[in-house]
Write a protein that holds these residues in place. Structure first.
Motif, PDB file in Angstrom:
ATOM      1  N   VAL B  66       0.810  -1.219   0.000  1.00  0.00           N
ATOM      2  CA  VAL B  66       0.000   0.000   0.000  1.00  0.00           C
ATOM      3  C   VAL B  66       0.846   1.273   0.000  1.00  0.00           C
ATOM      4  O   VAL B  66       0.300   2.370  -0.037  1.00  0.00           O
ATOM      5  N   SER B  67       2.160   1.122   0.053  1.00  0.00           N
ATOM      6  CA  SER B  67       3.037   2.289   0.174  1.00  0.00           C
ATOM      7  C   SER B  67       3.811   2.612  -1.097  1.00  0.00           C
ATOM      8  O   SER B  67       3.962   3.776  -1.467  1.00  0.00           O
ATOM      9  N   VAL B 192      -3.176  -3.525  12.265  1.00  0.00           N
ATOM     10  CA  VAL B 192      -3.903  -2.617  13.152  1.00  0.00           C
ATOM     11  C   VAL B 192      -3.066  -1.357  13.246  1.00  0.00           C
ATOM     12  O   VAL B 192      -1.866  -1.429  13.532  1.00  0.00           O
ATOM     13  N   ASP B 193      -3.656  -0.201  12.967  1.00  0.00           N
ATOM     14  CA  ASP B 193      -2.825   1.005  12.972  1.00  0.00           C
ATOM     15  C   ASP B 193      -2.799   1.661  14.351  1.00  0.00           C
ATOM     16  O   ASP B 193      -3.403   1.163  15.303  1.00  0.00           O
ATOM     17  N   ARG B 194      -2.085   2.772  14.449  1.00  0.00           N
ATOM     18  CA  ARG B 194      -1.899   3.443  15.736  1.00  0.00           C
ATOM     19  C   ARG B 194      -3.203   3.820  16.400  1.00  0.00           C
ATOM     20  O   ARG B 194      -3.288   3.918  17.617  1.00  0.00           O
ATOM     21  N   PHE B 195      -4.227   4.074  15.578  1.00  0.00           N
ATOM     22  CA  PHE B 195      -5.495   4.548  16.105  1.00  0.00           C
ATOM     23  C   PHE B 195      -6.436   3.384  16.432  1.00  0.00           C
ATOM     24  O   PHE B 195      -7.576   3.587  16.809  1.00  0.00           O
ATOM     25  N   ASN B 197      -7.502   1.211  14.181  1.00  0.00           N
ATOM     26  CA  ASN B 197      -8.270   0.814  13.000  1.00  0.00           C
ATOM     27  C   ASN B 197      -7.792  -0.546  12.512  1.00  0.00           C
ATOM     28  O   ASN B 197      -6.595  -0.825  12.492  1.00  0.00           O
ATOM     29  N   ALA B 233     -19.390   6.067   4.117  1.00  0.00           N
ATOM     30  CA  ALA B 233     -18.479   6.874   3.306  1.00  0.00           C
ATOM     31  C   ALA B 233     -17.568   7.731   4.173  1.00  0.00           C
ATOM     32  O   ALA B 233     -16.449   8.053   3.784  1.00  0.00           O
ATOM     33  N   THR B 234     -18.044   8.103   5.343  1.00  0.00           N
ATOM     34  CA  THR B 234     -17.218   8.889   6.268  1.00  0.00           C
ATOM     35  C   THR B 234     -17.482   8.392   7.690  1.00  0.00           C
ATOM     36  O   THR B 234     -18.543   7.843   7.981  1.00  0.00           O
ATOM     37  N   TYR B 235     -16.501   8.609   8.550  1.00  0.00           N
ATOM     38  CA  TYR B 235     -16.629   8.152   9.939  1.00  0.00           C
ATOM     39  C   TYR B 235     -17.913   8.672  10.583  1.00  0.00           C
ATOM     40  O   TYR B 235     -18.588   7.968  11.314  1.00  0.00           O
ATOM     41  N   ILE B 246     -15.451   0.877   6.408  1.00  0.00           N
ATOM     42  CA  ILE B 246     -15.209   1.962   5.464  1.00  0.00           C
ATOM     43  C   ILE B 246     -14.090   1.537   4.521  1.00  0.00           C
ATOM     44  O   ILE B 246     -13.236   0.724   4.899  1.00  0.00           O
ATOM     45  N   SER B 249      -8.038   4.701   3.368  1.00  0.00           N
ATOM     46  CA  SER B 249      -7.189   5.439   2.440  1.00  0.00           C
ATOM     47  C   SER B 249      -6.299   4.514   1.628  1.00  0.00           C
ATOM     48  O   SER B 249      -5.729   4.916   0.623  1.00  0.00           O
ATOM     49  N   ARG B 250      -6.159   3.268   2.066  1.00  0.00           N
ATOM     50  CA  ARG B 250      -5.321   2.314   1.331  1.00  0.00           C
ATOM     51  C   ARG B 250      -6.121   1.516   0.313  1.00  0.00           C
ATOM     52  O   ARG B 250      -5.606   0.554  -0.265  1.00  0.00           O
TER      53      ARG B 250
END
Lengths: 279, 279, 279
Positions: B66-67, B192-195, B197, B233-235, B246, B249-250
């Motif tokens: 994804v990067s 799992v990301d920092r937040f 998610n 579509a949005t949080y 959702i 972004s990736r």
């Protein structure tokens, strides 16, 4: 000098490395890089680590000693683990083994100074190369960073301050391994890495001395008095989850667990005693 | 060639990215950058992450996939999550989708190799481009870094070693989402990301396939068998502190909690099962 | 213009700083740097911190305000602590005090905008300078990074969007210290650093005002109603392990423990009340 060669020299300024206990959560490291960029915009800055255990000079000394030689000759290594900041400890600039070092005189350069040919050691006193305002608590920003940036721009080391007699420098801070009267080699764990590997202060070359001094036999490594066995060449020479001793990538003995975390499995850490003997 | 164009070409060497599980507490990453700077001083090095979960090839594979495309064409992506270091796993250099990749052949390139047009895959064997001393435990420093630096200087990939038949490469390591016989799309949480998610391996484009295959209806996303509802579509389309699904972004489905931490709130994590069906 | 001067201008593009709450475990920061490198390859990017406490605008605002001035004039400071991402909060680009700032209009620029001479504030709306695809959840990659890179290449700020009336900007988000009717100065802890030092929002210059307003006397600093004593000039003016108040390197009052961790020893943290009075 043509414009192009000026550019070439700009591009080729030596790089600066940073090794501190500042962590990455605060703005400390970024600000040091800002100061460097203001003085020497073309200098590349590389982080060695900012997670030296807080105020742990021994940890910093070992990280520095096993890292610096992988950087290009002429690199400037800034090491700020500095519990004495604001007090009367000296700041040193050192020209040694083709590299430059800027650090407090608190023992963090001991492994460099003891074991390598040193060309110059100066006491950094020339405030012309500091920031205009020098705080009492953040010399990384106010002294170390600007001094390193000026060195990167070509300032001769000797302009920074008077030469220091090496006999006056801090010493005895970093524990060295030693031979006991019974021929045993005794050391200590000085760092634990992310994977839980225990790095000792017993180098491959000291093991070589041990082998020469003692009759042929098998090496036995002990951690806090318990046998880890002999030296293995690869992790997978030990059974899965078994402890092992190996000459790590830093050329020091490390104690690991095959596919495991030695710190947790062996309940050991910095300061744990390590011995090597021939049996 | 004039001096100025030489300089231009120096400045414009491709950048190198680093993605590892080395963490930042030790000197490992800094030393790799030192080795690169020694070979190719003008090359910019960018960290993608050094906090891949230790030895988690799946985590690394997704972060890489994804990067990489956000970096300039010609970038060289060095990925070292390498539990087999020192064993007989191959090291690969790959030319794919306008980018270069250097990584162990352990599945970490699977998402790149499976889904993109691959120009060349070579088995890196030419030790002329390694450090003189190659340790058994730190190939990041001794092989990956110098090889990448030589690529950045323009070394043709094919000089690094023989071509490898793609059918011989590690595969099946990274879990892909799949359609079950009942038309349900089944995947898994891969990061799992920092937040907090939860990133799944179910991509937006696979959801598109699901929509085409099934009759019109509402999508329902389930985590470990419990419904999360449809895609928002949005949080803020979900109530405060409510779970939601959702397209992140990736371009993969992510499960989040509006203004909260999904990992904690839903007691889920890497490996948790995720399914999407049309109702 | 000669080739050499073109090169010179390439080398001398302003640097970009990044300050976010993205952490370093995920690929977010690396990807932002990839986007910047694609647009402005020669721009240096420096991390201020990526460990702003998640979504803590106050924390980010203070880190930014105490950092930016240490970077060269013309630097572009990108600050992404952005709980409103994807909603209708504005993105601002600001020309202030010889520096540029790109940040959400959520109060994170409040300390900059309130206290410094501001030349321009624009609402960033010109999508020509965004990535082609703009996600709803990662404007750091899709908007902030490319906009900053274009500024670094010399894009005039005013091309990014319309001027914004300063009276319409988010304000009142960041707590300021204030004088109470009894002459006491009241503030709050806004950040805790790696060493457990408590940074307050009471600046050295405000203390100066306090001293002018009040009759001569001794300053007394209180934390959560308990006296810490007066201001000391160096840590070692306090007994070992004793709490102390000092003007820290950021020119704000900090509460520390000599050779200890104030956060733990004093059971305090962000939000703890601090007062200073003259007795």
């Amino acid at each position: 000098m043509t414009e192009a060669t000026t550019l070439a020299s700009m591009i080729e300024t030596p790089l600066i490395t940073l090794l501190t206990d500042f962590g990455l959560q605060d703005e400390y490291v970024g600000v040091m890089k800002g100061v460097i960029a203001g003085i020497s915009p073309e200098t590349k800055v590389v982080d060695i680590s900012h997670q030296v255990d807080p105020q742990d000079i021994v940890h910093g000394a070992f990280l520095l000693s096993v890292s610096y030689a992988y950087f290009p000759s002429g690199s400037i290594h800034v090491t700020v683990v500095d519990p004495g900041v604001g007090g009367d400890r000296r700041i040193l600039a050192v020209d040694c083994d083709g590299h430059f070092f800027v650090a407090p005189d608190n023992g963090i350069l001991q492994l460099i100074l003891d074991d390598r040919p040193v060309d110059h050691v100066v006491h950094v006193t020339n405030s012309r190369f500091f920031l205009n305002q020098v705080s009492r608590t953040f010399h990384g920003r106010d002294i170390f960073a600007p001094v390193a940036a000026h060195l990167a721009k070509g300032l001769p080391l000797t302009v920074l301050g008077p030469a220091v007699d090496r006999s006056l420098l801090a010493t005895g801070v970093v524990p060295r391994c030693r031979f006991l009267s019974d021929g045993c080699l005794e050391g200590v764990v000085v760092a634990v890495d992310r994977f839980g590997n225990l790095m000792t202060n017993i180098s491959e070359s000291t093991i070589g001395q041990l082998m020469e001094q003692e009759r042929a036999g098998n090496l036995v490594v002990e951690l806090d008095g318990k046998s880890i066995g002999g030296l293995v060449a690869t992790y997978d020479q030990a059974p899965l989850k078994a402890p092992l001793a190996i000459v790590g990538s830093r050329s020091y003995i490390e104690i690991s667990v095959n596919c495991g975390n030695a710190q947790q499995a062996l309940n050991a850490g910095k300061g744990s005693r390590v011995s090597v003997r021939v049996r």
